[in-house]
Design a protein around this motif. Structure first.
Motif, PDB file in Angstrom:
ATOM      1  N   GLU A  33      -4.922  14.902  55.660  1.00 30.89           N
ATOM      2  CA  GLU A  33      -4.748  16.243  55.915  1.00 30.89           C
ATOM      3  C   GLU A  33      -5.924  17.117  55.473  1.00 30.89           C
ATOM      4  N   PRO A  34      -6.259  16.932  54.123  1.00 37.64           N
ATOM      5  CA  PRO A  34      -7.304  17.755  53.414  1.00 37.64           C
ATOM      6  C   PRO A  34      -8.809  17.643  54.205  1.00 37.64           C
ATOM      7  N   LEU A  37      -8.259  19.878  57.320  1.00 34.49           N
ATOM      8  CA  LEU A  37      -8.287  21.253  57.018  1.00 34.49           C
ATOM      9  C   LEU A  37      -9.721  21.624  56.743  1.00 34.49           C
ATOM     10  N   LYS A  38     -10.516  20.753  56.016  1.00 39.17           N
ATOM     11  CA  LYS A  38     -11.882  21.213  55.707  1.00 39.17           C
ATOM     12  C   LYS A  38     -12.863  21.305  57.153  1.00 39.17           C
ATOM     13  N   LEU A  40     -11.523  22.196  60.008  1.00 45.48           N
ATOM     14  CA  LEU A  40     -11.077  23.329  60.711  1.00 45.48           C
ATOM     15  C   LEU A  40     -11.401  24.571  60.126  1.00 45.48           C
ATOM     16  N   LYS A  41     -11.553  24.728  58.675  1.00 42.52           N
ATOM     17  CA  LYS A  41     -11.910  25.986  58.050  1.00 42.52           C
ATOM     18  C   LYS A  41     -13.431  25.927  58.614  1.00 42.52           C
ATOM     19  N   PHE A  49      -1.049  28.509  60.324  1.00 50.56           N
ATOM     20  CA  PHE A  49      -0.759  27.431  61.380  1.00 50.56           C
ATOM     21  C   PHE A  49       0.673  28.021  61.974  1.00 50.56           C
TER      22      PHE A  49
END
Length: 169
Positions: A33-34, A37-38, A40-41, A49
């Motif tokens: 997940e990290p 998320l990176k 997506l950011k 979300f």
């Protein structure tokens, strides 16, 4: 920005499914997940979300893949972001048939850049939509299992699941 997220369980761990409300924009494993998320950011900047069960029917289609449906992922609309080169690589992944593997060099040839196999490997490592863009079907030049953002054991499982030509390390 609002992104829609769902989680499904699979034989290889919990899968995170992220859509922009219309298209799939990320698919990754919960233990990565990290990384997701990176990415997506970097693409969206700030976002929130909203949890939705089975957004656009994508979760059911992904579950169908694990149930052995060879075509369930073929028509999922995607939104990858990335550079033009990355998009070329990622879209070419969809041309690799179920149960087949190709090398990074072969993938570079497919996109018309035969000497760019290292860049193809780097783009593959940044694939935001695992499974649907089947980067697990790309192997080393000597047919060895190399690099998979979800881990080599998952790559091996996915290739076995697809009855692919599983390289021996």
């Amino acid at each position: 920005m609002k992104l829609v997220i769902d989680k499904i369980n699979s034989a290889i761990g919990t899968i995170l499914i992220v859509t922009d409300g219309e298209k799939l924009c990320a698919l990754d494993f919960a233990d990565y997940e990290p990384r997701m998320l990176k990415l997506l950011k970097k693409r969206y900047g700030s976002f929130d979300f909203q949890y939705v069960k089975n957004p656009q029917g994508f979760s059911n289609q992904i579950q169908a893949y694990f149930d052995g449906d060879r075509t369930s992922l073929n028509n999922i609309p995607i939104s990858t972001g990335g550079t033009v080169f990355q998009q070329q690589v990622w879209l070419a992944l969809r041309t690799i048939p179920w149960g087949k593997t190709i090398s990074y060099t072969e993938l570079a040839v497919r996109i018309g850049k035969p000497k760019a196999y290292r860049a193809v490997g780097m783009a593959n490592s940044l694939n935001p939509i695992a499974l649907v863009l089947p980067c697990h079907r790309v192997v080393g030049a000597n047919a060895t299992l190399t690099g998979y953002a979800g881990g080599l054991e998952r790559k091996r499982w996915l290739l076995n699941h697809e009855d692919g030509e599983l390289p021996q390390n």
